[in-house]
Design a protein around this motif. Sequence first.
Motif, PDB file in Angstrom:
ATOM      1  N   TRP A   1       0.867  -1.184   0.000  1.00  0.00           N
ATOM      2  CA  TRP A   1       0.000   0.000   0.000  1.00  0.00           C
ATOM      3  C   TRP A   1       0.900   1.229   0.000  1.00  0.00           C
ATOM      4  O   TRP A   1       1.773   1.347   0.843  1.00  0.00           O
ATOM      5  CB  TRP A   1      -0.875  -0.026   1.249  1.00  0.00           C
TER       6      TRP A   1
ATOM      7  N   CYS B   1       1.146   0.495   6.628  1.00  0.00           N
ATOM      8  CA  CYS B   1       1.284  -0.868   6.085  1.00  0.00           C
ATOM      9  C   CYS B   1       1.410  -1.869   7.227  1.00  0.00           C
ATOM     10  O   CYS B   1       2.336  -1.775   8.045  1.00  0.00           O
ATOM     11  CB  CYS B   1       2.542  -1.050   5.243  1.00  0.00           C
ATOM     12  N   SER B   2       0.510  -2.831   7.217  1.00  0.00           N
ATOM     13  CA  SER B   2       0.539  -3.817   8.308  1.00  0.00           C
ATOM     14  C   SER B   2       1.831  -4.617   8.345  1.00  0.00           C
ATOM     15  O   SER B   2       2.349  -4.923   9.424  1.00  0.00           O
ATOM     16  CB  SER B   2      -0.638  -4.771   8.142  1.00  0.00           C
TER      17      SER B   2
ATOM     18  N   GLY C   1      -1.815   3.807   9.348  1.00  0.00           N
ATOM     19  CA  GLY C   1      -2.491   3.110   8.225  1.00  0.00           C
ATOM     20  C   GLY C   1      -2.121   1.642   8.242  1.00  0.00           C
ATOM     21  O   GLY C   1      -1.302   1.186   7.461  1.00  0.00           O
TER      22      GLY C   1
ATOM     23  N   SER D   1      -4.091  -2.261   8.986  1.00  0.00           N
ATOM     24  CA  SER D   1      -5.402  -2.875   9.272  1.00  0.00           C
ATOM     25  C   SER D   1      -5.322  -4.322   9.761  1.00  0.00           C
ATOM     26  O   SER D   1      -6.340  -4.961   9.963  1.00  0.00           O
ATOM     27  CB  SER D   1      -6.234  -2.849   7.990  1.00  0.00           C
TER      28      SER D   1
ATOM     29  N   HIS E   1      -7.059   3.033  13.114  1.00  0.00           N
ATOM     30  CA  HIS E   1      -7.703   2.324  12.004  1.00  0.00           C
ATOM     31  C   HIS E   1      -8.289   1.005  12.507  1.00  0.00           C
ATOM     32  O   HIS E   1      -7.625   0.282  13.230  1.00  0.00           O
ATOM     33  CB  HIS E   1      -6.693   2.032  10.893  1.00  0.00           C
TER      34      HIS E   1
ATOM     35  N   TYR F   1      -2.939  -7.172  -1.341  1.00  0.00           N
ATOM     36  CA  TYR F   1      -2.616  -5.767  -1.659  1.00  0.00           C
ATOM     37  C   TYR F   1      -2.969  -5.468  -3.118  1.00  0.00           C
ATOM     38  O   TYR F   1      -3.204  -6.398  -3.906  1.00  0.00           O
ATOM     39  CB  TYR F   1      -1.126  -5.530  -1.409  1.00  0.00           C
TER      40      TYR F   1
ATOM     41  N   TRP G   1      -9.693  -0.282  -0.476  1.00  0.00           N
ATOM     42  CA  TRP G   1      -8.777   0.859  -0.275  1.00  0.00           C
ATOM     43  C   TRP G   1      -7.635   0.883  -1.295  1.00  0.00           C
ATOM     44  O   TRP G   1      -6.601   1.490  -1.048  1.00  0.00           O
ATOM     45  CB  TRP G   1      -8.206   0.890   1.134  1.00  0.00           C
TER      46      TRP G   1
ATOM     47  N   GLU H   1     -10.725   5.132   1.827  1.00  0.00           N
ATOM     48  CA  GLU H   1     -11.334   5.462   3.114  1.00  0.00           C
ATOM     49  C   GLU H   1     -10.488   6.566   3.763  1.00  0.00           C
ATOM     50  O   GLU H   1     -10.018   6.467   4.867  1.00  0.00           O
ATOM     51  CB  GLU H   1     -11.525   4.264   3.996  1.00  0.00           C
TER      52      GLU H   1
HETATM   53  C1  LIG Z   1      -5.717   2.863   5.713  1.00  0.00           C
HETATM   54  C2  LIG Z   1      -5.534   1.445   5.258  1.00  0.00           C
HETATM   55  C3  LIG Z   1      -6.835   0.768   4.962  1.00  0.00           C
HETATM   56  C4  LIG Z   1      -4.809   0.687   6.349  1.00  0.00           C
HETATM   57  O1  LIG Z   1      -4.371  -0.567   5.912  1.00  0.00           O
HETATM   58  C5  LIG Z   1      -3.523  -0.517   4.777  1.00  0.00           C
HETATM   59  C6  LIG Z   1      -3.174  -1.918   4.377  1.00  0.00           C
HETATM   60  C7  LIG Z   1      -2.415  -2.620   5.483  1.00  0.00           C
HETATM   61  O2  LIG Z   1      -3.025  -2.997   6.485  1.00  0.00           O
HETATM   62  O3  LIG Z   1      -1.210  -2.755   5.307  1.00  0.00           O
HETATM   63  C8  LIG Z   1      -4.246   0.176   3.651  1.00  0.00           C
HETATM   64  N1  LIG Z   1      -4.766   1.461   4.069  1.00  0.00           N
END
Ligand SMILES: CC1(C)CO[C@@H](CC(=O)O)CN1
Length: 425
Positions: free
Chosen positions: A20, A84-85, A106, A108, A125, A205, A233, A304
């Motif tokens: 992302w 990014c998770s 950011g 999720s 988030h 992704y 997203w 979002e």
């Molecule tokens: C704001 C969001 C939805 C948070 O997760 C990101 C994806 C992730 O979790 O890596 C994408 N953007």
Amino acid sequence: MPLTKLHIGGLFPMTGTGGWLGGQGCQPAVEMALEDVNSRPDLLPGYYLSLTPNDSKCDSGLASALLYELVYEPPTKIMILGGCSIVCSTIAETAKMYNLVVFGYGSSSPALSNRSRFPTFFRTHPSATINNPTRVKLFKEFKWQRIAMILEAEEVFVTTAKDLEHQCKKAGIEVLTRVTFLSDPSDAVKSLARQDARIIVGIFYGGEARKVMCEAYKQNLYGKQYVWFLIGWYEDNWYLPVKGLNCTKEEMLRVVQGHFTTEAIILNRDNKQTVAGITAQQWLDRYHDRLNQSLGTSVRPEGEFPLFLSAIFAFLRFMSLNATMHKLKKRGIAIESFNYENKMISQEIQNSLRDTFFLGVSGEVKFTDEGDRIALTQIEQMVDGNYNLLGYYDTQYDNLSWASAPQWLETGSPPKDRTVIVEQL
Ligand SMILES: CC1(C)CO[C@@H](CC(=O)O)CN1
């Protein structure tokens, strides 16, 4: 009296092909938030907030190296910002050993709600699992009792898929198969076709979404007998071919035609004043001007958008709160004396963050018993390359409100969830 600098390390996914790339939108917002605090002598008097940004490329390996640089190269950082998770999971697991708070603007992944694994991690988030009750609601709405999943082999998606499987079982919906791929989805797509999957949830992704949908085109897993559910997203025009994708624009438009997306959105964003002394809309207008300056185009970080903004406002509010300073001063401790061995100062920062999220943005942020954020989910459908808003689902009250009706390819009605054999009389 010279100001004392407080240093914040930032990891922003700016470039790269996978993951992302929301850092392009988030870094300018964070810079604005810090400018707002620094420009107010009444906020954090005597201190100046300084950001050290880095491009993480949404790559966990690179992020690890950058984190060590931020920690081992002076000056001492009091907090790390991450998106990014796959990056936040990596750095938050390491950062706790340095008593470093990680603020996820950011990310999720459901796994990030695990407080024992990530005790110093904070985010506004909601977990990606927020999409699952919405998906199940739609399966029921269209009488689909049999669904399949295809996912990228990353913890953020594996944990989301496991929760979806659990939700489906609770609803009596059969999960025909859950196929996973690392980089090449062709075998996974082949497996879906072989098992006659018709209602398919894709969890990956945006870069992998292009590859999966191109492969679905090649293997004819699209059209009036199929429904794809993707994540809401991805960046605008995510489905357009990039170098190395073996599909044309026309082919991609055909295969993504009619797919559904779900994504969390903020409950509401009333126009209350931010700590910057302006309303959210005024802040947004400033932000868009900043994006135009820094990127030369009006980039909307992702669908979002308000959610990421509420994270920034939470960060802004936290940074403008000198609650931590007051508590430490009462104990005769200056925050700038933080070092990576100092658990006590880190604990005070964490307590302030916890208070801020709960009180500071409570108008927009509500939590489940597990501490996960509650929000609405937005449902869209792609028609001719554009997303149409279909409606919203409020999990808390099991309320599905339609804004417009879904379009069903060629038939005008939802496809069946399996091959229907008509008995010859
Ligand atoms: C704001 C969001 C939805 C948070 O997760 C990101 C994806 C992730 O979790 O890596 C994408 N953007």
